[in-house]
Design a protein around this motif. Structure first.
Motif, PDB file in Angstrom:
ATOM      1  N   ARG A 254     -28.683   4.760  -8.107  1.00  0.00           N
ATOM      2  CA  ARG A 254     -27.404   4.475  -8.751  1.00  0.00           C
ATOM      3  C   ARG A 254     -27.527   3.765  -9.940  1.00  0.00           C
ATOM      4  NH1 ARG A 254     -23.539   1.326  -5.493  1.00  0.00           N
ATOM      5  NH2 ARG A 254     -22.630   2.847  -4.221  1.00  0.00           N
ATOM      6  N   VAL A 255     -26.665   3.952 -10.953  1.00  0.00           N
ATOM      7  CA  VAL A 255     -26.882   3.618 -12.282  1.00  0.00           C
ATOM      8  C   VAL A 255     -25.471   3.533 -12.878  1.00  0.00           C
ATOM      9  CG1 VAL A 255     -27.371   5.505 -13.302  1.00  0.00           C
ATOM     10  CG2 VAL A 255     -28.071   3.475 -14.491  1.00  0.00           C
ATOM     11  N   LYS A 256     -25.259   2.162 -13.673  1.00  0.00           N
ATOM     12  CA  LYS A 256     -24.035   1.945 -14.233  1.00  0.00           C
ATOM     13  C   LYS A 256     -24.130   2.320 -15.637  1.00  0.00           C
ATOM     14  CE  LYS A 256     -21.447  -1.993 -14.875  1.00  0.00           C
ATOM     15  NZ  LYS A 256     -21.406  -3.522 -14.813  1.00  0.00           N
ATOM     16  N   LEU A 257     -23.388   2.853 -16.289  1.00  0.00           N
ATOM     17  CA  LEU A 257     -23.511   3.430 -17.421  1.00  0.00           C
ATOM     18  C   LEU A 257     -22.119   3.136 -18.284  1.00  0.00           C
ATOM     19  CD1 LEU A 257     -24.566   6.928 -16.364  1.00  0.00           C
ATOM     20  CD2 LEU A 257     -26.054   5.444 -17.590  1.00  0.00           C
ATOM     21  N   ASN A 258     -22.260   2.680 -19.620  1.00  0.00           N
ATOM     22  CA  ASN A 258     -21.136   2.524 -20.325  1.00  0.00           C
ATOM     23  C   ASN A 258     -20.726   3.863 -20.604  1.00  0.00           C
ATOM     24  OD1 ASN A 258     -19.895   2.520 -23.282  1.00  0.00           O
ATOM     25  ND2 ASN A 258     -20.110   0.198 -22.844  1.00  0.00           N
ATOM     26  N   ARG A 259     -19.342   4.121 -20.533  1.00  0.00           N
ATOM     27  CA  ARG A 259     -18.900   5.415 -20.690  1.00  0.00           C
ATOM     28  C   ARG A 259     -19.096   5.906 -22.354  1.00  0.00           C
ATOM     29  NH1 ARG A 259     -13.863   7.228 -22.278  1.00  0.00           N
ATOM     30  NH2 ARG A 259     -13.201   4.992 -22.515  1.00  0.00           N
ATOM     31  N   GLN A 260     -18.542   4.972 -23.083  1.00  0.00           N
ATOM     32  CA  GLN A 260     -18.620   5.508 -24.548  1.00  0.00           C
ATOM     33  C   GLN A 260     -20.081   5.734 -25.326  1.00  0.00           C
ATOM     34  OE1 GLN A 260     -15.820   2.933 -26.590  1.00  0.00           O
ATOM     35  NE2 GLN A 260     -14.042   3.885 -25.701  1.00  0.00           N
ATOM     36  N   VAL A 261     -20.801   4.815 -24.634  1.00  0.00           N
ATOM     37  CA  VAL A 261     -22.284   5.123 -25.130  1.00  0.00           C
ATOM     38  C   VAL A 261     -22.743   6.256 -24.654  1.00  0.00           C
ATOM     39  CG1 VAL A 261     -24.786   4.129 -25.266  1.00  0.00           C
ATOM     40  CG2 VAL A 261     -22.519   2.422 -25.468  1.00  0.00           C
ATOM     41  N   LEU A 262     -22.680   6.663 -23.011  1.00  0.00           N
ATOM     42  CA  LEU A 262     -23.181   7.961 -22.945  1.00  0.00           C
ATOM     43  C   LEU A 262     -22.462   9.219 -23.288  1.00  0.00           C
ATOM     44  CD1 LEU A 262     -24.649   9.319 -20.324  1.00  0.00           C
ATOM     45  CD2 LEU A 262     -22.678   8.959 -18.815  1.00  0.00           C
ATOM     46  N   ALA A 263     -21.299   9.039 -23.511  1.00  0.00           N
ATOM     47  CA  ALA A 263     -20.396  10.071 -24.429  1.00  0.00           C
ATOM     48  C   ALA A 263     -21.064  10.376 -25.621  1.00  0.00           C
ATOM     49  CB  ALA A 263     -18.964   9.911 -24.289  1.00  0.00           C
ATOM     50  N   SER A 264     -21.350   9.245 -26.231  1.00  0.00           N
ATOM     51  CA  SER A 264     -21.850   9.345 -27.625  1.00  0.00           C
ATOM     52  C   SER A 264     -23.244  10.177 -27.754  1.00  0.00           C
ATOM     53  CB  SER A 264     -21.813   8.087 -28.510  1.00  0.00           C
ATOM     54  OG  SER A 264     -22.597   8.024 -29.389  1.00  0.00           O
ATOM     55  N   LYS A 265     -24.095   9.604 -26.683  1.00  0.00           N
ATOM     56  CA  LYS A 265     -25.523   9.936 -26.516  1.00  0.00           C
ATOM     57  C   LYS A 265     -25.550  11.530 -26.354  1.00  0.00           C
ATOM     58  CE  LYS A 265     -27.807   6.204 -27.413  1.00  0.00           C
ATOM     59  NZ  LYS A 265     -28.727   5.897 -28.690  1.00  0.00           N
ATOM     60  N   LEU A 266     -24.424  11.879 -25.335  1.00  0.00           N
ATOM     61  CA  LEU A 266     -24.519  13.182 -25.038  1.00  0.00           C
ATOM     62  C   LEU A 266     -23.956  14.166 -26.030  1.00  0.00           C
ATOM     63  CD1 LEU A 266     -23.073  12.867 -21.452  1.00  0.00           C
ATOM     64  CD2 LEU A 266     -24.913  13.932 -21.842  1.00  0.00           C
ATOM     65  N   ARG A 267     -23.135  13.678 -26.831  1.00  0.00           N
ATOM     66  CA  ARG A 267     -22.643  14.576 -27.921  1.00  0.00           C
ATOM     67  C   ARG A 267     -23.919  14.720 -28.942  1.00  0.00           C
ATOM     68  NH1 ARG A 267     -17.783  11.696 -27.561  1.00  0.00           N
ATOM     69  NH2 ARG A 267     -18.458  10.070 -28.932  1.00  0.00           N
ATOM     70  N   LEU A 268     -24.398  13.619 -29.178  1.00  0.00           N
ATOM     71  CA  LEU A 268     -25.808  13.957 -29.962  1.00  0.00           C
ATOM     72  C   LEU A 268     -26.571  14.853 -29.621  1.00  0.00           C
ATOM     73  CD1 LEU A 268     -26.391  10.136 -30.763  1.00  0.00           C
ATOM     74  CD2 LEU A 268     -25.747  11.868 -32.335  1.00  0.00           C
ATOM     75  N   ALA A 269     -26.984  15.125 -28.283  1.00  0.00           N
ATOM     76  CA  ALA A 269     -27.898  15.756 -27.496  1.00  0.00           C
ATOM     77  C   ALA A 269     -27.423  17.145 -27.732  1.00  0.00           C
ATOM     78  CB  ALA A 269     -28.435  15.357 -26.124  1.00  0.00           C
ATOM     79  N   ALA A 306     -30.317   2.188 -23.157  1.00  0.00           N
ATOM     80  CA  ALA A 306     -30.723   1.287 -22.106  1.00  0.00           C
ATOM     81  C   ALA A 306     -29.853   1.454 -20.891  1.00  0.00           C
ATOM     82  CB  ALA A 306     -30.666  -0.217 -22.860  1.00  0.00           C
ATOM     83  N   VAL A 307     -30.281   1.387 -19.777  1.00  0.00           N
ATOM     84  CA  VAL A 307     -29.521   1.411 -18.324  1.00  0.00           C
ATOM     85  C   VAL A 307     -30.261   0.367 -17.667  1.00  0.00           C
ATOM     86  CG1 VAL A 307     -28.402   3.730 -18.950  1.00  0.00           C
ATOM     87  CG2 VAL A 307     -30.471   3.457 -17.580  1.00  0.00           C
ATOM     88  N   GLU A 308     -29.433  -0.058 -16.736  1.00  0.00           N
ATOM     89  CA  GLU A 308     -29.946  -0.698 -15.602  1.00  0.00           C
ATOM     90  C   GLU A 308     -30.263   0.076 -14.167  1.00  0.00           C
ATOM     91  OE1 GLU A 308     -27.145  -3.711 -14.505  1.00  0.00           O
ATOM     92  OE2 GLU A 308     -26.758  -3.913 -16.634  1.00  0.00           O
ATOM     93  N   TYR A 309     -31.416   0.949 -14.422  1.00  0.00           N
ATOM     94  CA  TYR A 309     -31.886   1.718 -13.317  1.00  0.00           C
ATOM     95  C   TYR A 309     -32.897   1.157 -12.750  1.00  0.00           C
ATOM     96  CZ  TYR A 309     -33.630   6.177 -11.162  1.00  0.00           C
ATOM     97  OH  TYR A 309     -33.914   6.892 -10.508  1.00  0.00           O
ATOM     98  N   GLU A 310     -33.058   1.326 -11.585  1.00  0.00           N
ATOM     99  CA  GLU A 310     -34.167   0.474 -10.614  1.00  0.00           C
ATOM    100  C   GLU A 310     -35.029   1.420  -9.797  1.00  0.00           C
ATOM    101  OE1 GLU A 310     -35.020  -2.527 -10.825  1.00  0.00           O
ATOM    102  OE2 GLU A 310     -33.396  -3.221 -12.160  1.00  0.00           O
ATOM    103  N   GLY A 311     -34.334   2.651  -9.526  1.00  0.00           N
ATOM    104  CA  GLY A 311     -35.043   3.700  -8.672  1.00  0.00           C
ATOM    105  C   GLY A 311     -36.444   4.174  -9.293  1.00  0.00           C
ATOM    106  N   VAL A 335     -19.024   3.698 -16.090  1.00  0.00           N
ATOM    107  CA  VAL A 335     -18.881   4.505 -15.026  1.00  0.00           C
ATOM    108  C   VAL A 335     -20.142   4.447 -13.979  1.00  0.00           C
ATOM    109  CG1 VAL A 335     -17.485   6.166 -15.961  1.00  0.00           C
ATOM    110  CG2 VAL A 335     -19.986   6.408 -16.198  1.00  0.00           C
ATOM    111  N   LEU A 336     -20.162   4.654 -12.810  1.00  0.00           N
ATOM    112  CA  LEU A 336     -21.362   4.693 -11.904  1.00  0.00           C
ATOM    113  C   LEU A 336     -22.019   6.280 -11.740  1.00  0.00           C
ATOM    114  CD1 LEU A 336     -22.898   2.727 -10.079  1.00  0.00           C
ATOM    115  CD2 LEU A 336     -21.568   3.582  -8.332  1.00  0.00           C
ATOM    116  N   LEU A 337     -23.002   6.196 -11.861  1.00  0.00           N
ATOM    117  CA  LEU A 337     -23.697   7.602 -11.716  1.00  0.00           C
ATOM    118  C   LEU A 337     -24.642   7.262 -10.326  1.00  0.00           C
ATOM    119  CD1 LEU A 337     -23.905  10.662 -12.641  1.00  0.00           C
ATOM    120  CD2 LEU A 337     -25.885   9.715 -13.812  1.00  0.00           C
TER     121      LEU A 337
END
Ligand SMILES: Nc1ncnc2c1ncn2[C@@H]1O[C@H](COP(=O)(O)OP(=O)(O)O)[C@@H](O)[C@H]1O
Lengths: 364, 578
Positions: A254-269, A306-311, A335-337
């Motif tokens: 599980r990883v918590k993601l900042n919605r706007q940052v994620l959207a922005s990064k995805l738009r770039l990609a 940067a994300v708080e991913y532990e897996g 959001v939680l992914l």
């Protein structure tokens, strides 16, 4: 019949009613909107799949009766916004419209040929807050199918069970579920598979000022009622997937993601994908999410957040648009992914209220 | 009792000479028709290796007496015609008396039969045209014709046989046609010991259609019932919610005989006018019955073509009968297009108005929301989206909601909106290079195939897999799809796969390349703007831009152009200016 109506209100109502006017129909009479004056002035339109009735607020009734007004002609007049009010009068051979110094005659069509709107009396209905309902349908409608001949996917499933109200939509590759507590309709059963067109009509009607909406359904139809409008909509037939079974209970990663940052990064990609390969690869590792995209002609993108991913490190590919669609209908900060492996669905949630299941892409 | 007589020479001459046995399916057709003529109540067909190795048809008909057995392999021996007049009153299916000898000439064939009520049966064989003696044998009532090593002595024909999958599909098609017209007979078709279909007797046409076709077809049947002087038309029309991409879904029978007739095909098209999208064809099961004297069935040796004495009455009956059925049915929600001239005129006026003003896009009904729109709505609600404000720089207009007229430096250009958009899509799809992403599905899509399509499915699945599909057999006549190439993911998976299997099953050399073409052509066609769609100026511009940008593959699935240019000179010439 003779009435005088406020043009501002007529404009607003017309915009809603024309949703139900068919583009083309074997029955030309349906290209009209029926206006009936009795104690009140009432407007109705239908394409036989959906019917809308609107009770007018600011009208002066001089004479009772019924007329038909061509939807398109009136739209053209309203677009010019020529005056504060408009007079409509049934004449021997049609309808006369006038305001100020302008006057229009529409050829007569027999109002009795227009289908009667079905009765709402006696239908069991429950009430739900307008804003809440609107959010629910907007959060789900985007993921419904548009092309399927399995019609059951071309709509949004609305369901009331206990005190929980749910909206669900899927196109077979992703699924959204939005839910809310609903106090109205205790002990009432409600389940309706509403076509997108009906959802769109409801959304529009709710944009006319109202505080709540009442919903009900029988075997074949949805009934919806606001202060001024009534909508009846033929439900979709066929089996909607067992959505509960499709939603994973929860994964370990599980990883918590900042919605706007994620959207922005995805738009770039996403800018570096092509129509043929609408794919981004997400690489999760301790502390980082790296999103990459590449196409033979479009070049390559590599963006990191940067994300708080532990897996354990994990690669999974998606159509970035699916994520972006989801980010757009949310207002939450994060959001939680939850993910399992490269072939299993991903689950994205915003609290209890919003769940989005997305199927990944295989890249080799 | 001797039932078979040799045909009088005068009749022989009247019969058009022609090849009867072209492929295994023709053998099956002749044998099954003989069994029906013999009043069989159950017919079993066993095929091995697409019919190349063996075709065996066993029936419960009245069988043959010994003398008939001896004559059966003789040319123009038939019990069905006696005088030249009979030729004009044809009611049985076989009447030419040359099927068995033609089959025996190109295979190793054996007839085993027992006449109804007899204790002992008889057997005769023909081996590459050489007839053996009639032998007595124990046999159940009825007839069994066993045909092995078809075309063993005609190597060219043998070479031209298609793959077993394609041949069994053709056989299943033939049996499907016959079975539709004979619901009182039970049929069993097996291929390499595996059951292709088994049909119960006596359930009526709707049940038989249900046994043979996919559930969507079953659910969309509307009865047709039309009667006029000397003519009756019955059966089922299929609602326009289920369509095909060609006319293979149209089953027309004249006095229980399957026929193909251009006149009737166009009568059907006419009856469905306004109900279908361009490029889609209705399915139908239609039975016309009339006095046999009013038709000439012997126009073509394979007997699927006919000539009506009064074609107008038949076609008129079809149009009226089918139209009435469609109109009475509940089609709301499935009606795709209404192309009434009234509406067209209005549309043209609109378009011209729009062309002249160019500043403000007019729409048929003003659907621009007067209150802020907020639902992101798909293409089908494009009308609801606010129209682009900036005026387009190019001069163009859409006419008849089908063509676009553009001013070019050299003259004008006429564009078929569907054909061009389709071509753009197709080019993009074909140019894409693998490995391409594959979209996994949330729930596997299952699809049920018609019996005929299922019979040839084995050979086709590999091709789908090579294209990136994850697809498995999933029980009787059912496939499950778990993942599809992303490029195709926007299409309706079930529809796409079903249709592609149908097309690939028909094609001679189904291989990965041809399958790719089929799939992409299908997707391109589906994704393309349809004729009859109103386009906003923005959409037209986008289309023109894509056209400019792409050097497009030569692809005309319908064999017609997408773009026509007319130069100023040509126009001037036409107007007599030069
Ligand atoms: N399955 C059968 N049962 C009974 N009689 C048959 C059967 N098949 C063939 N016959 C007999 O053999 C004759 C010759 O058959 P065929 O060569 O197929 O010519 P046709 O069917 O055109 O008359 C038929 O007229 C019929 O009397």
């Amino acid at each position: 019949m003779k009435i005088k109506m406020s043009l501002a209100e007529l404009s607003a109502a017309w915009g809603v009613l024309t949703t139900a006017v068919p583009q083309r129909s074997p029955r030309p009479v349906l290209s009209n909107i029926k206006i009936r004056s009795a104690e009140q002035v009432e407007l109705s339109a239908t394409d036989l799949d959906i019917g809308i009735r609107y009770v007018f607020e600011e009208a002066q009734i001089e004479d009772q009766g019924e007329i038909l007004v061509n939807a398109e002609k009136m739209s053209r007049i309203l677009r010019e916004n020529p005056s504060d009010s408009i007079e409509m009068e049934g004449t021997e051979n049609g309808t006369r419209l006038s305001y100020g110094s302008d006057e229009f005659h529409l050829p007569g069509e027999d109002p009795s040929h227009f289908p009667a709107s079905p009765e709402f009396k006696g239908k069991k209905m429950f009430e739900i807050d307008k804003g809440v309902f609107q959010t629910l349908i907007r959060q789900t409608a985007f993921s419904a199918a548009h092309e399927e001949t399995r019609y059951a996917l071309n709509g949004v499933l609305l369901e009331l069970s206990g005190t929980e109200f749910k909206a669900v939509a899927t196109d077979g590759k992703r699924l959204t579920l939005a839910r809310t507590k609903c106090k109205g309709g205790k002990g009432m059963e409600f389940k309706a598979l509403v076509p997108l067109k009906g959802i769109q009509a409801l959304d529009k009607i709710l944009s006319l000022d109202d505080v709540s909406i009442e919903l009900g359904a029988d075997d074949g139809n949805l009934y919806a009622k606001t202060k001024r409008a009534e909508v009846i909509c033929r439900l979709l037939e066929g089996n909607f997937p067992e959505y509960e079974e499709v939603i994973p209970k929860g994964y370990e990663n599980r990883v918590k993601l900042n919605r706007q940052v994620l959207a922005s990064k995805l738009r770039l990609a996403d800018a570096f994908t092509t129509e043929e390969t609408k794919a981004v690869k997400m690489h999760f590792e301790k502390g980082n999410l790296t999103i990459t995209a590449q196409g033979p002609e479009s070049g390559e993108a590599r963006v990191v957040m940067a994300v708080e991913y532990e897996g354990a490190p994990m690669d999974i590919a998606f159509n970035p648009q699916y994520f972006l669609d989801g980010m757009k209908v949310l207002t939450d900060e994060s959001v939680l992914l939850e993910i399992q492996d490269a072939n299993a669905s991903a689950k994205l949630t915003a609290g209890e209220a919003f769940t989005y299941v997305i199927m990944p892409l295989s890249l080799d | 009792m001797q039932k078979i007589v040799e045909l009088d020479q005068s009749i022989v001459n009247k019969i058009a000479a022609g090849e009867v046995i072209e492929r295994p399916a023709s053998v099956v057709k002749e044998l099954v028709e003989n069994a029906i003529d013999a009043e069989a109540t159950r017919i079993e067909i066993d095929v091995e290796e697409g019919g190349r190795k063996r075709i065996q048809v066993t029936d419960t008909g009245y069988g043959m007496v010994d003398a008939d057995v001896g004559a059966a392999f003789k040319s123009h021996a038939t019990s069905k015609l006696k005088t030249p007049e009979d030729l004009f009153h044809i009611t049985t299916l076989g009447f030419r008396g040359e099927a068995l000898p033609s089959i025996g000439a190109v295979s190793r064939a054996r007839i085993t039969t027992c006449y109804r009520g007899n204790e002992i049966g008889a057997r005769i064989s023909m081996d590459g045209g050489v007839t053996g003696p009639v032998e007595s044998t124990g046999a159940p009532e009825g007839t069994c014709v066993d045909v092995q090593d078809l075309f063993f002595n005609t190597p060219v024909r043998r070479k031209f046989m298609k793959s077993p999958a394609a041949e069994i599909k053709a056989i299943a098609d033939v049996v499907t046609r016959i079975a539709l017209a004979h619901c009182h007979i039970a049929f069993l078709l097996r291929h390499n010991g595996r059951r292709v279909f088994s049909l119960e007797a006596g359930g009526g046409l709707a049940i038989r259609i249900g046994e043979l076709f996919e559930p969507e077809v079953r659910e969309a049947l509307v009865p047709v019932d039309f009667h006029a002087e000397g003519l009756s038309i019955s059966g089922y029309a299929v609602k326009p919610s289920v369509t095909r991409q060609n006319t293979t879904g149209q089953y027309v029978f004249l006095n229980s005989r399957f026929i193909r007739d251009r006149g009737i095909t166009s009568a059907i098209r006419k009856a469905y006018e306004g109900f279908l999208m361009t490029g889609r064809y209705p399915m139908i099961f239609l039975f016309a019955d009339m006095d046999p004297a009013a038709v000439d069935v012997n126009v073509h040796p394979t007997k699927v073509e006919v000539r009506f004495k009064e074609p107008g009455a038949v076609f008129g009956g079809v149009v009226r009968g089918v139209r009435a059925a469609l109109e009475s049915a509940d089609l709301v929600g499935t009606v795709a297009l209404d192309r009434s001239s009234v509406h067209r005129e209005a549309a043209i006026k609109d378009a011209v108005g729009q062309f002249l003003s160019q500043a403000e896009p007019a729409s048929h009904t003003d659907r621009r929301p007067l209150v802020t729109p907020s639902l992101a709505l798909p293409r089908q609600f494009a009308d609801a989206a606010p129209a682009p404000v900036d005026a387009p720089p190019l001069k163009f207009m859409q006419v008849h909601e089908q063509y676009i007229v553009v001013e070019t430096p050299a003259g004008i250009r006429l564009i078929d909106q569907h054909a061009l958009h389709e071509k753009i899509h197709y080019t993009r799809l074909m140019r894409s290079e693998g490995p391409l992403p594959v979209q996994r599905l949330l729930v596997p899509v299952t699809l049920e195939l018609s019996a005929a399509d299922w019979s040839g499915v084995e050979g086709v699945l590999e091709i789908f897999r090579a294209e990136g599909f994850e697809i498995e057999e999933f029980g009787a006549r059912t496939l499950a799809v778990y993942a599809v190439p992303q490029l195709l993911a926007a299409a309706d998976v079930a529809e796409l796969v079903t249709e592609a299997i149908g097309v690939l099953g028909e094609s001679k050399k189904a291989n990965v390349a041809s399958a790719r073409h089929e799939l992409y052509a299908m997707v391109a066609c589906k994704a393309a703007i349809k004729a009859g769609m109103r386009l906003s100026p923005g959409e037209i511009e986008a289309l023109l831009e894509q056209h400019e940008a792409g050097d497009l593959l030569d692809f005309c699935p319908h064999g017609r152009p997408a773009v026509l240019d007319l130069s100023i000179e040509q126009l001037d010439k036409q107007f007599g200016r030069i």
